[in-house]
Each structure stands twice: as structure tokens, then as C-alpha cells.
Design a protein around this motif. Structure first.
Motif, PDB file in Angstrom:
ATOM      1  N   ASN A 146      41.303  48.219  49.187  1.00 37.26           N
ATOM      2  CA  ASN A 146      41.595  47.011  48.408  1.00 37.26           C
ATOM      3  C   ASN A 146      40.313  46.299  47.989  1.00 37.26           C
ATOM      4  N   LEU A 147      39.319  46.311  48.867  1.00 37.34           N
ATOM      5  CA  LEU A 147      38.020  45.719  48.505  1.00 37.34           C
ATOM      6  C   LEU A 147      37.436  46.424  47.286  1.00 37.34           C
ATOM      7  N   ASP A 148      37.565  47.741  47.258  1.00 33.31           N
ATOM      8  CA  ASP A 148      36.999  48.524  46.161  1.00 33.31           C
ATOM      9  C   ASP A 148      37.661  48.203  44.816  1.00 33.31           C
ATOM     10  N   LYS A 149      38.881  47.693  44.850  1.00 35.00           N
ATOM     11  CA  LYS A 149      39.577  47.306  43.613  1.00 35.00           C
ATOM     12  C   LYS A 149      39.078  45.966  43.091  1.00 35.00           C
ATOM     13  N   GLY A 150      38.440  45.183  43.982  1.00 34.94           N
ATOM     14  CA  GLY A 150      37.900  43.889  43.598  1.00 34.94           C
ATOM     15  C   GLY A 150      38.816  42.757  44.012  1.00 34.94           C
ATOM     16  N   LEU A 151      38.263  41.800  44.729  1.00 31.82           N
ATOM     17  CA  LEU A 151      38.990  40.609  45.152  1.00 31.82           C
ATOM     18  C   LEU A 151      38.179  39.378  44.763  1.00 31.82           C
ATOM     19  N   THR A 152      38.877  38.293  44.453  1.00 34.74           N
ATOM     20  CA  THR A 152      38.216  37.060  44.046  1.00 34.74           C
ATOM     21  C   THR A 152      38.623  35.931  44.984  1.00 34.74           C
ATOM     22  N   VAL A 153      37.628  35.278  45.582  1.00 36.58           N
ATOM     23  CA  VAL A 153      37.874  34.120  46.446  1.00 36.58           C
ATOM     24  C   VAL A 153      38.561  33.032  45.617  1.00 36.58           C
ATOM     25  N   ASP A 154      39.409  32.244  46.257  1.00 35.41           N
ATOM     26  CA  ASP A 154      40.196  31.161  45.645  1.00 35.41           C
ATOM     27  C   ASP A 154      41.287  31.680  44.711  1.00 35.41           C
ATOM     28  N   THR A 155      41.686  32.934  44.913  1.00 35.77           N
ATOM     29  CA  THR A 155      42.775  33.531  44.137  1.00 35.77           C
ATOM     30  C   THR A 155      43.928  33.832  45.084  1.00 35.77           C
ATOM     31  N   ASP A 156      45.163  33.654  44.600  1.00 32.54           N
ATOM     32  CA  ASP A 156      46.342  33.982  45.390  1.00 32.54           C
ATOM     33  C   ASP A 156      46.638  35.475  45.304  1.00 32.54           C
TER      34      ASP A 156
END
Length: 77
Positions: free
Chosen positions: A60-70
Motif C-alpha cells: 500500500n505504501l508503494d501505491k502512495g499515501l497522503t497524510v491528512d487524507t481519509d
């Protein structure tokens, strides 16, 4: 908390489901599950005004995550 897709696993005597939570932070340290070998990191999520620890698998990290996102999160309790 609105728990979606709730199921009971009688073998493990636990409930699973999904909630929507805001991603607060993600650690830079990768750890490895000793049983499955999957890499993960620790994150902090917020729901119902409370912050809790969570794990995020490397896939999931490799797909990209954004802080302050639901995000939709799997939960076990």
C-alpha cells in the motif's frame, strides 16, 4: 464509528470490518512480519476524534499515501 462489512471469525474469536480514518503520520522504518514475511510500517490514524496506531503494508505504501487524507481501513477487534 461506522463499521462496514463487519464479519465474525469464529476460529480466531474476533471481528473484522472497515472504517474510514484520516492518516496522520507514517513511520519511515520498515518492519517485517515474522510469520508472513510481508513488510509493513507503523502509522497513526484518527477516527472519532481519537488517534490510534495502525500498520500499513509496503504494497500500500508503494501505491502512495497522503497524510491528512481519509482512507478506508481494515480493522480487527
Amino acid at each position: 464509528m461506522q463499521l462496514q462489512n463487519q464479519q465474525f471469525d469464529a476460529t480466531r474469536n474476533q471481528f473484522t470490518g472497515q472504517i474510514t480514518a484520516k492518516l496522520i503520520s507514517v513511520s519511515d522504518t520498515l518492519l517485517q512480519n515474522k510469520v508472513t514475511g510481508k513488510e509493513y510500517t507503523v502509522a497513526t490514524i484518527e477516527f472519532e476524534g481519537k488517534q490510534r496506531s495502525a500498520i500499513v503494508y509496503k504494497a500500500n505504501l508503494d501505491k502512495g499515501l497522503t497524510v491528512d487524507t481519509d482512507y478506508l481501513c481494515n480493522v480487527t477487534f
